[in-house]
Motif scaffolding. Sequence first.
Motif, short mmCIF file in Angstrom:
data_model
loop_
_atom_site.label_atom_id
_atom_site.label_comp_id
_atom_site.label_asym_id
_atom_site.label_seq_id
_atom_site.Cartn_x
_atom_site.Cartn_y
_atom_site.Cartn_z
N ILE A 17 -25.04 -17.54 24.62
CA ILE A 17 -24.12 -18.04 23.60
C ILE A 17 -22.69 -17.60 23.90
O ILE A 17 -21.74 -18.40 23.80
N LEU A 18 -22.52 -16.36 24.29
CA LEU A 18 -21.17 -15.84 24.56
C LEU A 18 -20.58 -16.45 25.82
O LEU A 18 -19.37 -16.68 25.90
N ARG A 19 -21.42 -16.72 26.84
CA ARG A 19 -20.89 -17.36 28.05
C ARG A 19 -20.40 -18.78 27.75
O ARG A 19 -19.34 -19.20 28.24
N ILE A 77 -19.47 -9.72 25.82
CA ILE A 77 -20.80 -9.49 26.39
C ILE A 77 -21.08 -8.01 26.56
O ILE A 77 -22.24 -7.57 26.51
N GLU A 78 -20.01 -7.20 26.75
CA GLU A 78 -20.19 -5.76 26.96
C GLU A 78 -20.83 -5.07 25.75
O GLU A 78 -21.41 -3.99 25.89
N PHE A 79 -20.72 -5.69 24.55
CA PHE A 79 -21.20 -5.03 23.34
C PHE A 79 -22.54 -5.57 22.85
O PHE A 79 -23.07 -5.06 21.86
N VAL A 80 -23.08 -6.57 23.52
CA VAL A 80 -24.33 -7.17 23.05
C VAL A 80 -25.50 -6.18 23.17
O VAL A 80 -26.27 -5.99 22.23
N SER A 119 -8.57 -14.45 21.47
CA SER A 119 -7.81 -13.80 20.39
C SER A 119 -8.69 -13.42 19.19
O SER A 119 -8.21 -13.40 18.07
N LYS A 120 -9.94 -13.16 19.44
CA LYS A 120 -10.85 -12.72 18.38
C LYS A 120 -11.42 -11.35 18.73
O LYS A 120 -11.50 -10.98 19.90
N ASN A 121 -11.83 -10.62 17.70
CA ASN A 121 -12.42 -9.30 17.92
C ASN A 121 -13.68 -9.44 18.77
O ASN A 121 -14.63 -10.12 18.39
N PRO A 122 -13.72 -8.80 19.95
CA PRO A 122 -14.90 -8.95 20.82
C PRO A 122 -16.20 -8.45 20.19
O PRO A 122 -17.26 -9.03 20.42
N LYS A 139 -24.16 -3.44 9.90
CA LYS A 139 -24.10 -1.98 9.84
C LYS A 139 -24.01 -1.35 11.22
O LYS A 139 -23.21 -0.44 11.45
N VAL A 140 -24.80 -1.83 12.17
CA VAL A 140 -24.81 -1.22 13.51
C VAL A 140 -23.57 -1.60 14.32
O VAL A 140 -23.16 -0.86 15.21
N SER A 141 -22.97 -2.75 14.00
CA SER A 141 -21.79 -3.20 14.76
C SER A 141 -20.48 -2.75 14.14
O SER A 141 -19.45 -2.73 14.83
N GLY A 142 -20.50 -2.43 12.83
CA GLY A 142 -19.27 -2.04 12.16
C GLY A 142 -18.41 -3.22 11.76
O GLY A 142 -17.22 -3.06 11.44
N ILE A 143 -18.97 -4.42 11.79
CA ILE A 143 -18.26 -5.65 11.41
C ILE A 143 -18.81 -6.13 10.08
O ILE A 143 -20.03 -6.10 9.85
#
Length: 306
Positions: free
Chosen positions: A236-238, A213-216, A248-251, A277-281
């Motif tokens: 969705i994340l909650r 949630i910290e990265f949303v 055990s997944k990349n936050p 692009k903005v998330s780097g994933i």
Amino acid sequence: MLTKLVHQKNCKKNSLITDPYTGEIACGSCGSVFSERVIDSGVERSGYFSEEYQNNSRSGQKISLKMIDMGLSTIIESKDRDSTGKSLSVENRRMFYRLRMWDRNSRSSNAVKSFQKAFTLLDGISSKLALPESVTEHTAYLFRKIAAKKILTGRSTSGILCATIYIACRSTNIPRTLQDVADAGNIKKRDLQRTYRFLVKELQINPESYDPIEFVTRIATAANISEKTERLAFKILRISAKKNISTSKNPIGMAAAAVNLAVTINHEKISQVKISKVSGISSVTIRDRTKEIKERIGGEINGSNM
């Protein structure tokens, strides 16, 4: 009092004397001085000019771990005179000559040089990453702990410092990624990962993983996503956390997938490539995480729109 006053052997231990000027507590019989000092709870006196402020202020320079000497510097004048202007005796001159030499040698030691370089870099990286003071102090504490273990020899000071900053961010739950720290410290992400694993093993610590949630908000702001979609991504994340999907997944990957799914539900014209692009994933990871979330909690998010 946190510590106990150690008296002399033949002390009667009758009374304690408090010096209100210096804040020292001493025994009235043997003269032993207490290691702690009294806190002055009186009114703070200040002045209009710098000299008045220095004379009236009860507090001095703050003590900080990110300073080489922690803010407690030693200054020994080169003049062989006392406070009244009189010349020192020959014995005292020799003593102060040795003290100056020891002070000069202590400033040029390898540990002090490492601290000087590391804490200078720490100030620059902290400014780039906008880290709070508490994280900076915790980083300095960990770096001093690493130096005490004598594991700095033969390793890059900047690499050790960047890994220490990342550990401090994880410990204090300040969302900064490995790539963020690597870019701010001008080192490779692969080297930072290797140094981080080494320090975690040496220090015997297990920092908790970030909450996705910290990265949303970070992703939503960079991709110009509406607040409605951002709130849906939080939802969705909650739900995913309750179902242990994010374990055990990349936050950041989970946050990007939640944002991507929320964009799809609300029919916003934001491409998956832009979110990637903005998330780097990578887009593949975002698709896989989005598919997994749909399969496991699709009906609980918004049954009518799924």
